[in-house]
Design a protein around this motif. Structure first.
Motif, short mmCIF file in Angstrom:
data_model
loop_
_atom_site.label_atom_id
_atom_site.label_comp_id
_atom_site.label_asym_id
_atom_site.label_seq_id
_atom_site.Cartn_x
_atom_site.Cartn_y
_atom_site.Cartn_z
N TYR A 155 40.84 -35.92 -140.26
CA TYR A 155 41.96 -36.62 -139.64
C TYR A 155 43.05 -35.64 -139.22
N LEU A 156 43.39 -34.69 -140.11
CA LEU A 156 44.50 -33.78 -139.84
C LEU A 156 44.18 -32.80 -138.71
N LEU A 157 42.93 -32.45 -138.54
CA LEU A 157 42.56 -31.54 -137.46
C LEU A 157 42.79 -32.16 -136.09
N THR A 158 42.69 -33.47 -136.00
CA THR A 158 42.87 -34.13 -134.70
C THR A 158 44.26 -34.75 -134.53
N SER A 159 44.86 -35.22 -135.64
CA SER A 159 46.12 -35.98 -135.52
C SER A 159 47.05 -35.66 -136.69
N PRO A 160 47.59 -34.44 -136.76
CA PRO A 160 48.37 -34.04 -137.93
C PRO A 160 49.70 -34.77 -138.09
N TYR A 161 50.17 -35.43 -137.04
CA TYR A 161 51.44 -36.15 -137.15
C TYR A 161 51.24 -37.62 -137.55
N CYS A 162 50.00 -38.03 -137.75
CA CYS A 162 49.73 -39.44 -138.05
C CYS A 162 49.57 -39.64 -139.56
#
Length: 514
Positions: A155-162
């Motif tokens: 998840y963090l590799l694609t959307s770290p602000y989510c």
């Protein structure tokens, strides 16, 4: 064998029912047999065949040990219901990555919301840290931890602000609908097939470090961190920290900068969106603190330097650095040193900007903006100011913390709720009047006072409406008025607290609460 023991064994190993009920419905009604205490607490564990993960150590050893330590029928029943709750109900899927057959994945939901929060999933697993040992088996607690870490990394590799995410494609589970987020305007953009909600919360990034450090410290399994995408994710998250460190509302010429993150939602609740067309209230950069657009409650910050989240980040940067050193790679050693240095910068920033004077005493502010403004309050959700010792930032005897604690547990904190059912910190997420049992649990875990601990335990027991689960929040004056009957993080935290008291305060647990 006593009658109580026979009943207990029957509950643990009962005959499977033909069909598993929806736990959201199941958790709202009482089930026999009742505890037999003055609160007559319901039994709330699903049938063994309906539990989402079986941990024999918990069922065969831990629960029996606690039964011997906790003679009070109501308190023991609440432990039985609460501590296994994440394992019983929230492991929505466990499997492997399509492109990497040995990469374990665990999709762990919060409870009644079919999505995986970074913060919640880390803390849900943290509750079982006392039971975690090194184990390569796919049906072990260690495997659950590895699966959560691996999925968080994806998840963090694609959307770290989510902050909250949909089930992985491998699970075959359809993405959950989030009507609140359907019209959100967010920068950077994201793919809503994998993201459930994209509120940037600093503690979500810290949560990945937390569960990583938890797993390493309990198992010593350094080989796990050399596999798959963990190192890549750490480097990616650290790049986010680099960009955030230089973030501010204005540049050196006084012009509004292009934000690293902005968020706008159509809502009739101010806490659901950021002010100034998604920018949030102005904050001054370069003061050693990191911006957080939202709180761990998923509510918008007022001043964007959220002190508890910065405390959590500082501690877990320090706690994760040894993993990188143990990997024995020169690049990892450099990152490890940078993380330790960054933690020191944050600690200095908190000391210089996060401490204010109230009534002649130094206390920690909940939020600051770098311009001198400070928000004096606390929120029940962890990380909170009350939880500062629990998240490892400082010792509970720290003078500034004790000053802060006294303020927070008084009417000087606008979100300290007082009532005949429960007196505890709440927050704007559910509004005035609603106290959160989670805050009572944190109060116990950060106290050495037997009277205070006993009083809080009694209040928690009186707050379940006889259902026997830790709710999200409760009307401080009416136990029948509560939010979220099924909130697995809070339930796990209660069980973690009971285990901690078994070691630290066994005489308190030996009391009657009737």
């Amino acid at each position: 064998m006593s009658a109580m023991m026979l009943t207990f064994v029957a509950l643990l190993f009962g005959i499977a029912t033909a069909q598993c009920p929806d736990y959201l419905d199941y958790s709202t009604v009482k089930h026999y047999p009742y505890s037999g205490g003055s609160h007559n607490i319901s039994y709330q564990r699903p049938d063994p065949a309906c539990r989402t993960f079986n941990l024999s150590l918990l069922n065969d050893v831990v629960i029996f040990d606690v039964m011997r330590a906790v003679p009070d029928l109501d308190l023991f029943r609440l432990f039985i219901n609460a501590y296994p709750n994440t394992l019983d109900t929230a492991v929505r899927w466990k499997g492997y990555a399509t492109d990497s057959p040995d990469e374990e994945l665990t999709f762990l939901v919060t409870g009644d919301i079919d999505a995986m929060w970074l913060r919640d999933s880390s803390n849900q697993m943290h509750s079982y840290l006392p039971l975690l040992t090194a184990n390569s088996s796919a049906d072990s607690l260690a495997s659950l931890f590895r699966g959560v870490i691996n999925l968080q990394a994806r998840y963090l590799l694609t959307s770290p602000y989510c902050n909250a995410f949909q089930p992985p494609i491998e699970s075959g589970i359809a993405p959950a609908n989030n009507p609140s987020a359907s019209q959100d305007v967010v920068f950077p953009t994201y793919d809503n097939t994998s993201v459930f909600e994209c509120k940037y919360e600093l503690d979500s990034l810290a949560a990945f470090l937390q569960i990583s450090a938890d797993y390493y410290n309990a198992t010593g399994d350094i080989n796990f961190f050399a596999k798959h995408h963990w190192i890549e994710t750490i480097n990616h998250v650290y790049q986010v920290f680099d960009s955030l460190y230089f973030a501010s509302t204005y540049d050196t010429d006084g012009q509004v900068k292009q934000p690293d993150y902005s968020f706008t939602r159509m809502s009739n609740r101010a806490t659901e969106t950021l002010a100034n067309d998604g920018l949030g209230n102005p904050f001054k950069g370069g003061i050693g603190l990191f911006r957080s657009a939202f709180r761990p409650s998923d509510d918008a910050t007022i001043y964007q330097y959220l002190i508890p989240a910065n405390m959590m980040l500082a501690h877990y940067l320090e706690a994760t650095a040894p993993i990188l050193l143990a990997l024995n790679a020169s690049s990892s050693a450099i990152t490890s040193a940078h993380m330790t240095q960054l933690a020191a910068v944050i600690r200095q920033g908190i000391e210089e900007h996060g401490i204010v004077t109230v009534d002649g005493k130094q206390v920690y502010a909940y939020e600051v903006d770098g311009y001198g403004s400070a928000n004096i309050m606390d929120d029940a959700n962890i990380p909170s100011l009350l939880s500062a010792p629990l998240i490892g930032y400082l010792d509970a005897n720290d003078e500034v913390y004790q000053n802060t604690r006294s303020l927070l547990l008084s009417d000087r904190n606008p979100y300290f709720m007082q009532g005949p059912v429960i007196s505890a910190i709440g927050g704007p997420h559910n509004g005035p009047g609603y106290a959160w049992p989670m805050a009572s649990i944190v109060r116990i875990l950060t106290s050495d006072n037997d009277t205070e601990i006993t009083e809080q335990l009694a209040m928690i027991l009186s707050s379940t409406n006889e259902l026997g689960l830790i709710h999200e929040s409760i009307n401080a004056s009416n136990q029948t008025d509560y939010t979220r009957p099924w909130f697995s993080w809070a339930n796990g935290l209660f069980g973690q607290m009971i285990l901690e008291l078994c070691d630290r305060k066994p005489h308190v647990l030996a009391q009657s609460f009737q």
